[in-house]
Structures are given as structure tokens and as C-alpha cells.
Design a protein around this motif. Sequence first.
Motif, PDB file in Angstrom:
ATOM      1  N   LEU A   1      40.203  32.483  34.299  1.00 15.91           N
ATOM      2  CA  LEU A   1      39.737  33.813  33.928  1.00 15.91           C
ATOM      3  C   LEU A   1      40.757  34.874  34.329  1.00 15.91           C
ATOM      4  CD1 LEU A   1      37.264  34.896  32.470  1.00 15.91           C
ATOM      5  CD2 LEU A   1      36.171  35.235  34.691  1.00 15.91           C
TER       6      LEU A   1
ATOM      7  N   LEU B   1      35.173  27.012  29.589  1.00 13.32           N
ATOM      8  CA  LEU B   1      36.348  27.884  29.590  1.00 13.32           C
ATOM      9  C   LEU B   1      37.629  27.067  29.421  1.00 13.32           C
ATOM     10  CD1 LEU B   1      37.407  30.772  29.768  1.00 13.32           C
ATOM     11  CD2 LEU B   1      37.453  30.514  32.263  1.00 13.32           C
TER      12      LEU B   1
ATOM     13  N   HIS C   1      34.805  35.475  27.248  1.00 12.17           N
ATOM     14  CA  HIS C   1      35.516  34.706  28.272  1.00 12.17           C
ATOM     15  C   HIS C   1      34.751  34.740  29.593  1.00 12.17           C
ATOM     16  CE1 HIS C   1      38.928  36.212  25.616  1.00 12.17           C
ATOM     17  NE2 HIS C   1      38.714  34.949  25.293  1.00 12.17           N
TER      18      HIS C   1
ATOM     19  N   THR D   1      34.480  28.880  19.369  1.00  8.73           N
ATOM     20  CA  THR D   1      34.226  30.221  19.903  1.00  8.73           C
ATOM     21  C   THR D   1      33.001  30.854  19.257  1.00  8.73           C
ATOM     22  OG1 THR D   1      36.609  30.464  20.242  1.00  8.73           O
ATOM     23  CG2 THR D   1      35.275  32.466  20.360  1.00  8.73           C
TER      24      THR D   1
ATOM     25  N   ILE E   1      43.441  34.980  31.712  1.00 11.12           N
ATOM     26  CA  ILE E   1      42.946  35.695  30.535  1.00 11.12           C
ATOM     27  C   ILE E   1      42.980  37.196  30.783  1.00 11.12           C
ATOM     28  CG2 ILE E   1      40.858  36.174  29.177  1.00 11.12           C
ATOM     29  CD1 ILE E   1      40.211  33.166  29.402  1.00 11.12           C
TER      30      ILE E   1
ATOM     31  N   PRO F   1      38.687  40.301  31.354  1.00  9.65           N
ATOM     32  CA  PRO F   1      38.288  39.371  30.290  1.00  9.65           C
ATOM     33  C   PRO F   1      37.256  40.008  29.356  1.00  9.65           C
ATOM     34  CG  PRO F   1      37.874  38.453  32.489  1.00  9.65           C
ATOM     35  CD  PRO F   1      38.272  39.880  32.669  1.00  9.65           C
TER      36      PRO F   1
ATOM     37  N   SER G   1      44.954  40.385  28.754  1.00  2.00           N
ATOM     38  CA  SER G   1      44.036  41.248  28.021  1.00  2.00           C
ATOM     39  C   SER G   1      44.540  42.692  28.000  1.00  2.00           C
ATOM     40  CB  SER G   1      42.651  41.201  28.683  1.00  2.00           C
ATOM     41  OG  SER G   1      41.804  42.185  28.128  1.00  2.00           O
TER      42      SER G   1
ATOM     43  N   TYR H   1      37.937  25.870  25.757  1.00  2.38           N
ATOM     44  CA  TYR H   1      38.358  26.986  24.907  1.00  2.38           C
ATOM     45  C   TYR H   1      39.854  27.247  25.090  1.00  2.38           C
ATOM     46  CZ  TYR H   1      39.384  31.827  23.799  1.00  2.38           C
ATOM     47  OH  TYR H   1      39.985  32.962  23.336  1.00  2.38           O
ATOM     48  N   LEU H   2      40.284  27.354  26.336  1.00  2.00           N
ATOM     49  CA  LEU H   2      41.693  27.640  26.601  1.00  2.00           C
ATOM     50  C   LEU H   2      42.597  26.519  26.109  1.00  2.00           C
ATOM     51  CD1 LEU H   2      41.515  29.383  30.067  1.00  2.00           C
ATOM     52  CD2 LEU H   2      42.271  30.375  27.896  1.00  2.00           C
TER      53      LEU H   2
END
Length: 176
Positions: A20, A46, A36, A163, A23, A32, A27, A49-50
Motif C-alpha cells: 500500500l 492486494l 487499493h 479490479t 501505491i 492510495p 499516487s 491485483y499488484l
Amino acid sequence: MSRIPTHTVEGAPTASRPLLQKIAQSSPTGRPLNVHAQMAHSPAVLAAYLSLRNVTAEYGTLEPKVSWALNLATAGTVGNDYMIGIASRFARMNGWNEPQIAALRTGTPTGDTNIDALTRVVREAAANSGNVTDATWKAARESGWSDTQLAEAFAYLGLTVFTGYFLNYAQTDSDV
């Protein structure tokens, strides 16, 4: 109302914190997004997804304009306004104009027949559990897309479906 807690970097489960934090550093807001921050509630979600995001960034060969067209076409099919907002923003940043963004979202022609053929493949796959008719596949091949590019398109489809489904599942509050 969101179903899953939204975390700060400091308040996230220990295993999610470094993910996180990374991310947040990339950003534009320095924090986040809600999607996220909710994914962080489960380090496995997480990290998954990453993994998809990082693989498309590291190994993807399609131009960003093409990859965001694929993401937006898929998001429009999945039907999540949050994901459509994210994909629309990045599509705009990568050269798509407003009428084209609307076309990518709804499945109408963009004025680029090659892109339209490729986005039809991912849109059809997203709507039909990955199934694409031979006619749709053949049309994309005849528009100049190689089997390698068609295979890679699936990575963007997968990232967007993952997502978008998470956003629907978690009922994430939009912050885009």
C-alpha cells in the motif's frame, strides 16, 4: 456503503503495508485510492491485483493508448462506474478524445477500425466468461492484430475484470 474497511497505510494489515505504501508513493494524491485501501484488507487480494498490474507494466508490449482502450472497453462491459472513471481518465491521458472514450465505454465505433476490432474481442470475452466467437477473433486478426497481441489483450482484460469485480463485490465508494 462499502462492505470492506478502507485502510490507511499505517492502519492496514502488516503484510499489506509495504504494498500500500508503494501505491501511495506513485499516487498523484500521495495516498492510495479507496479501491487499493480496501484491497489492503486482504494482503492476498492486494498482492494479486499488484501482480496483474506489474506484469502488464513490465511485460506488456501494446502501446499505452491501446492498453487503456482495452481497459476501458472491459470496464464498460463489467459495468462499474468507479473502474470506468479510472479507465476513462487514463484513456484521456493517453490520447483518446471524449467521443472516442464514450465509444470505447459503450462499444460503438471509435473511428479506428483496428482498435474497434481488438476491443470487440475483450468486450465479448468480458461479457461471455472469456468466450469469443471465431468471427470476432478472425476480424481482429484481419485488422492486423497478431496472436501474441491478442493473447496479451487478455492480461488487460484480466486486470480490469479483477479490479471491476472487486469494486462491485466490495461496493467501494468512489474517490475518482
